[in-house]
Design a protein around this motif. Structure first.
Motif, short mmCIF file in Angstrom:
data_model
loop_
_atom_site.label_atom_id
_atom_site.label_comp_id
_atom_site.label_asym_id
_atom_site.label_seq_id
_atom_site.Cartn_x
_atom_site.Cartn_y
_atom_site.Cartn_z
N THR A 706 0.84 -1.20 0.00
CA THR A 706 0.00 0.00 0.00
C THR A 706 0.87 1.25 0.00
O THR A 706 1.87 1.32 0.72
N LEU A 707 0.47 2.24 -0.79
CA LEU A 707 1.04 3.58 -0.74
C LEU A 707 -0.10 4.53 -0.44
O LEU A 707 -1.15 4.48 -1.09
N ARG A 708 0.10 5.40 0.57
CA ARG A 708 -0.98 6.31 0.94
C ARG A 708 -0.42 7.66 1.38
O ARG A 708 0.67 7.76 1.92
N ASP A 709 -1.21 8.71 1.10
CA ASP A 709 -0.99 10.02 1.72
C ASP A 709 -2.25 10.30 2.53
O ASP A 709 -2.46 9.68 3.56
N ASP A 710 -3.12 11.17 2.05
CA ASP A 710 -4.43 11.29 2.71
C ASP A 710 -5.30 10.07 2.40
O ASP A 710 -6.17 9.69 3.17
N ASP A 711 -5.05 9.49 1.24
CA ASP A 711 -5.80 8.32 0.80
C ASP A 711 -4.82 7.26 0.33
O ASP A 711 -3.66 7.54 0.00
N ALA A 712 -5.27 6.03 0.24
CA ALA A 712 -4.46 4.97 -0.33
C ALA A 712 -4.57 5.07 -1.85
O ALA A 712 -5.59 4.73 -2.44
N PHE A 713 -3.52 5.57 -2.51
CA PHE A 713 -3.60 5.76 -3.96
C PHE A 713 -3.08 4.54 -4.72
O PHE A 713 -3.27 4.42 -5.93
N PHE A 714 -2.40 3.63 -4.02
CA PHE A 714 -2.01 2.37 -4.63
C PHE A 714 -2.15 1.29 -3.57
O PHE A 714 -1.54 1.38 -2.49
N ASN A 715 -2.96 0.29 -3.86
CA ASN A 715 -3.19 -0.79 -2.90
C ASN A 715 -3.45 -2.08 -3.66
O ASN A 715 -4.38 -2.15 -4.47
N VAL A 716 -2.61 -3.07 -3.42
CA VAL A 716 -2.77 -4.33 -4.13
C VAL A 716 -2.45 -5.49 -3.19
O VAL A 716 -1.53 -5.40 -2.38
N THR A 717 -3.22 -6.54 -3.29
CA THR A 717 -2.96 -7.77 -2.55
C THR A 717 -2.64 -8.87 -3.56
O THR A 717 -3.46 -9.19 -4.44
N ILE A 718 -1.45 -9.41 -3.43
CA ILE A 718 -1.00 -10.50 -4.30
C ILE A 718 -1.33 -11.81 -3.60
O ILE A 718 -0.77 -12.10 -2.53
N PRO A 719 -2.25 -12.58 -4.11
CA PRO A 719 -2.67 -13.81 -3.42
C PRO A 719 -1.51 -14.77 -3.18
O PRO A 719 -0.52 -14.78 -3.93
N ALA A 720 -1.63 -15.59 -2.14
CA ALA A 720 -0.62 -16.59 -1.83
C ALA A 720 -0.40 -17.50 -3.04
O ALA A 720 -1.34 -17.92 -3.71
N GLY A 721 0.87 -17.75 -3.34
CA GLY A 721 1.22 -18.62 -4.45
C GLY A 721 1.29 -17.94 -5.80
O GLY A 721 1.68 -18.56 -6.79
N THR A 722 0.90 -16.67 -5.87
CA THR A 722 0.90 -15.95 -7.16
C THR A 722 2.32 -15.61 -7.59
O THR A 722 2.66 -15.66 -8.78
N LEU A 723 3.16 -15.22 -6.64
CA LEU A 723 4.56 -14.95 -6.95
C LEU A 723 5.27 -16.28 -7.17
O LEU A 723 5.23 -17.18 -6.33
N ILE A 724 5.93 -16.42 -8.31
CA ILE A 724 6.52 -17.69 -8.71
C ILE A 724 7.97 -17.77 -8.22
O ILE A 724 8.78 -16.88 -8.50
N PRO A 725 8.32 -18.84 -7.47
CA PRO A 725 9.70 -18.97 -6.99
C PRO A 725 10.66 -19.22 -8.14
O PRO A 725 10.33 -19.91 -9.11
N VAL A 726 11.86 -18.65 -7.99
CA VAL A 726 12.90 -18.79 -9.00
C VAL A 726 14.17 -19.27 -8.30
O VAL A 726 14.53 -18.78 -7.21
N GLY A 727 14.88 -20.19 -8.88
CA GLY A 727 16.15 -20.66 -8.32
C GLY A 727 15.97 -21.39 -7.01
O GLY A 727 15.20 -22.35 -6.91
N ASN A 728 16.68 -20.89 -5.97
CA ASN A 728 16.68 -21.60 -4.68
C ASN A 728 15.48 -21.30 -3.80
O ASN A 728 15.45 -21.68 -2.63
N GLY A 729 14.51 -20.59 -4.31
CA GLY A 729 13.29 -20.35 -3.56
C GLY A 729 13.29 -19.10 -2.72
O GLY A 729 12.33 -18.84 -1.98
N THR A 730 14.33 -18.27 -2.82
CA THR A 730 14.36 -17.01 -2.09
C THR A 730 14.02 -15.83 -3.00
O THR A 730 13.92 -14.70 -2.54
N LYS A 731 13.85 -16.11 -4.29
CA LYS A 731 13.50 -15.07 -5.25
C LYS A 731 12.17 -15.45 -5.89
O LYS A 731 11.93 -16.60 -6.25
N PHE A 732 11.28 -14.44 -6.01
CA PHE A 732 9.95 -14.67 -6.55
C PHE A 732 9.64 -13.61 -7.61
O PHE A 732 9.99 -12.44 -7.43
#
Length: 806
Positions: A706-732
């Motif tokens: 989330t990024l906010r000043d008076d209002d939240a102008f950017f807000n996103v929820t990335i569901p569990a498992g959406t980020l794909i692991p790469v290599g040894n599993g510490t990078k997504f």
């Protein structure tokens, strides 16, 4: 908040015009007021959103304290407040006609203070002077009155009754004097209740509730636990007039954990506005118990204990008349400045012995390091505290910190240091003592709520007496900030002040620390001594678990490079070196982004005479140091060939630490480019999210940004498992050119539980017009599972885009 295309474009045009008019200057954000009023009073006319340094005192004793009464003190809390405001005060001893033989008046009044009489023996000593009580006629009370009545000629060692009354408090479970207190201690408890009410009344009578806000008083007391002589005393300061029904004393408990539980039960947890802090003092005489890492029974520290201690003890009294608790040379510090006003005893009532072994956890610098080690185990740092100074005076002279006047005033009643007896005795009220220090807070106004909030957030500092003005900030400070007249506004806008917490705001690079100090302006008879240097003291635990410290010169001159000195025969300054003010923007050359660290500034004056040198000069005709055999024992500490006591000192101020925490978030780079039309804005963000807990797992938990000043102008929820692991599993990774998930085009997450983690996000064209197109603070929040971190950063608008300045 959603803006139409026309509204968004109009706002950008207006903002761009403003930018051109003001040559793209940064808007000076002000710190947010972090308190509300909990009492009925007028608003202060002198309110300053950028906060003003207010000089005060949290530790002074009146005749309501048993030890001060034994030292022949007669003055009360009302006299204490009068003295703090500028009135003269009578001092013991009293002559045969019952007239005070001396008096003292400070040159400059205080802004605020608290009377903190010992909760123990509130009733006992009063009963001994009130013949309406049965205990008045007991042998203990008769001895007390007889010994106090004896005229000390000259003042000197403590009377025997001092030990009779006070040494029993060193028992593990001290008991009251039943012969004085009566059945079930009823008389002592009744009288203690009366004294406590009078203490509250005196504070109220002297609190300026008008809009002039000239003086603030606090209701307070001291809990005096010292089992075996090991000092773990605390001063309890109440936020307002809502207080405990009766103070908690060592008669109820000598266990600091039980003590804090009682404070919560009888104040914090009650309905209403009762709130307090407990201030540890004199860790230097605690034999390591003030900041021990176990509970009293030897069991490991618990999470609940750590959380409670961190909440109730946000500041410590680091300097006072019984010595300096910053650090101890050789235990284990090699910092030569740890010799400054260092006590030669490890316990209260102990024999002077500077060659004994001192426990490192008697000192705040070691406690800061140990706090990081405990945080690694518990998840909470119980020793995250700021600094203040005070006097611990038993002559009821709050703020009487003048070296030149100390032999006239003193802090130990009739046993004070106004004669040569003090010069020959290495005693807590002899040559080893000092005038004490001051507590300084940065508050918006001189009121209870504002000052209390400053203590809670640790925006405080200690001085050894002088009214040095010091500020410290850390964050994304411009390198040329010292040349900016808006130093303070920029400091608040671009970072955190002393006492604050900061994350990896510059990625793997050190945050920048901005420190500004002005010499004590003096006046009305008080000197104005030039500054010599600013140092930054760093305390940390390295990656191998080793406790570390280092002192860096940030501004000014090292002592061995300065020509500043003192003519010992007159105490007049010598040399031409010195500074009215010093400023530095400093970065840590040894910085490691994965290591917790505490940074505080130490501001040091040019040399001046120590208090006892003034006394030596006053009696110069009484001795000749060139003829050692002729020097009376009373004056041997005036001669270098007899004494190691320094004849000069360098007074100083210590800011509260700023705590670097690698687990916190920090936005390193960000740019929001506004499009020509609504809906074609783009965001590019690069954030450091610090060292993550072992439980952090985006395959199991969603990730919200989330990024906010008076209002939240950017807000996103990335569901569990959406980020794909790469290599040894510490990078997504995540990639979607359509931006279907909250506008995200690409996301890259690098995770680590031992080093810094990173998050990078870019968006497709989207509507970000809710972001205000001007210079302002933007809050970045990241959360996943139990992990949450927030970072507030100033963003600048250049007419086309909103970005974090370099």
């Amino acid at each position: 908040m959603y803006l139409s295309k026309v509204q968004a474009r109009a706002r950008r045009v207006l903002a761009a015009t403003a930018v051109l008019m003001f040559a793209i200057t940064v808007a000076h954000a002000q710190p947010e007021q972090d308190w509300i009023r909990t009492e009925v009073r007028d608003d202060c006319l002198s309110y300053n959103p950028l906060r003003t340094p207010l000089f005060g005192e949290t530790h002074v004793h009146t005749s309501y304290s048993g030890d001060a009464r034994i030292l022949k003190l007669r003055t009360t809390p009302r006299d204490s407040y009068a003295f703090a405001k500028g009135a003269a005060q009578d001092l013991p001893p009293y002559d045969v006609l019952d007239v005070a033989t001396r008096s003292y008046q400070m040159n400059r009044p205080l802004d605020w203070m608290a009377v903190s009489d010992h909760a123990e023996q509130f009733g006992e000593t009063q009963i001994c002077f009130d013949n309406s009580f049965t205990g008045y006629t007991t042998s203990l009370c008769v001895d007390l009155r007889d010994q106090i009545a004896l005229p000390p000629a000259p003042p000197g060692p403590l009377p025997p009754i001092f030990a009779t009354f006070l040494l029993p408090l060193s028992a593990e479970d001290p008991v009251r004097f039943t012969q004085v207190c009566g059945a079930s201690n009823a008389d002592c408890l009744s009288e203690a209740s009366f004294i406590w009410q009078d203490t509250q009344d005196a504070a109220e009578e002297n609190y300026d509730r008008s809009d002039a806000c000239t003086f603030t008083s606090f209701v307070a007391y001291e809990w005096t636990s010292q089992t075996g002589g090991d000092n773990i005393h605390r001063n309890v300061i109440f936020r307002n007039a809502e207080v405990q029904g009766i103070p908690t004393s060592a008669y109820e408990t000598t266990d600091d954990a039980v003590f804090r539980d009682t404070l919560d039960a009888e104040c914090t947890n009650l309905a209403g506005n009762c709130e307090l802090i407990a201030i540890p003092h004199n860790g230097n005489t605690s034999r390591g118990l003030m900041w021990q890492t176990t509970l009293r029974d030897g069991s490991p520290m618990t999470l609940a204990y750590a959380e409670q201690r961190a909440r109730l003890e946000p500041i410590v009294e680091m300097f006072q008349s019984k010595g300096n608790s910053e650090c101890k040379f050789g235990f284990p510090s090699t910092d030569e400045d740890c010799r400054f006003e260092s006590m030669g005893r490890a316990q209260n009532f102990a024999t002077y012995n500077p060659n004994q072994v001192f426990q490192p956890l008697s000192f705040v610098r070691e406690a800061l390091k140990e706090g990081f080690a405990l945080e690694a185990d518990l998840g909470v740092n119980p020793f995250k505290f700021g600094f203040i100074g005070s006097t611990d005076g038993h002559s009821n002279l709050p703020g009487a910190v003048s070296e030149e006047d100390y032999s006239q005033a003193g802090h130990f009643g009739a046993s004070s240091t106004q004669n040569e007896w003090a010069l020959e005795n290495e005693n807590t009220n002899g040559i080893e003592a000092n005038p004490g220090g001051l507590a300084v807070v940065y508050a918006e106004e001189n009121s209870r709520d504002a000052i209390f909030a400053a203590m809670k957030r640790r925006e405080t500092y200690a001085t050894s007496g002088p009214r040095i003005v010091a500020r410290m900030f850390a964050g994304r400070m411009p390198k040329d900030l010292c040349d900016d007249v808006g130093f303070t506004t920029e400091g608040y806008s671009r970072g955190v002040p002393m006492g604050g917490e900061i994350g990896p705001v510059k990625g793997k690079k050190s945050p920048r620390f901005a420190i500004l100090a002005n010499k004590d302006p003096g006046g009305n008879g008080d000197p104005s001594v030039p500054l010599q240097r600013i140092e930054v003291v760093k305390a940390w635990v390295d990656g191998s678990g080793v406790r570390q410290e280092k002192v860096f010169l940030a501004a000014g001159t090292k002592a061995d490079k300065s020509d500043a000195g003192v003519d010992l025969s007159t105490c007049a300054p010598q040399g031409t070196d010195g500074f009215d003010s010093l400023c530095a923007v400093w970065s840590d050359p040894s910085f490691k982004a994965s290591e917790n660290a505490a940074y505080y500034a130490r501001v040091t004056q040019n040399p001046t005479c120590r208090w006892h040198q003034y006394t030596c000069n006053e009696h110069a005709a009484s001795y000749d140091c060139s003829d050692p055999f002729s020097v009376p024992i009373s004056f041997r500490n005036c001669c270098d060939n007899f004494s190691d006591w320094p004849r000069t000192i360098q007074e100083r101020a210590w800011t509260s630490p700023i705590f670097y925490e690698p687990g916190r978030a920090g936005v390193g780079k960000a740019i929001l480019k506004y499009g020509k039309n609504g809906g074609d804005d783009k965001l590019k963000l690069s954030a450091t999210i610090g060292r993550l807990p072992a439980t952090f797992d985006v395959s199991v938990d969603a990730l919200t940004v989330t990024l906010r000043d008076d209002d939240a102008f950017f807000n996103v929820t990335i569901p569990a498992g959406t980020l794909i692991p790469v290599g040894n599993g510490t990078k997504f990774k995540y990639k979607d050119s359509t931006g279907a998930l909250g506008g995200i085009k690409t996301a890259l997450l690098k995770t680590s539980t031992t080093k810094q983690s990173e998050l990078k996000i870019t968006t497709v064209k989207m509507d970000l017009s809710a972001a205000e197109a001007n210079n302002h603070d933007v809050e970045f929040e990241i959360a996943s599972g139990s992990y949450q971190s927030i970072d507030k950063t100033p963003w600048e608008y250049d007419g086309k885009s909103l970005r974090i300045p370099k």
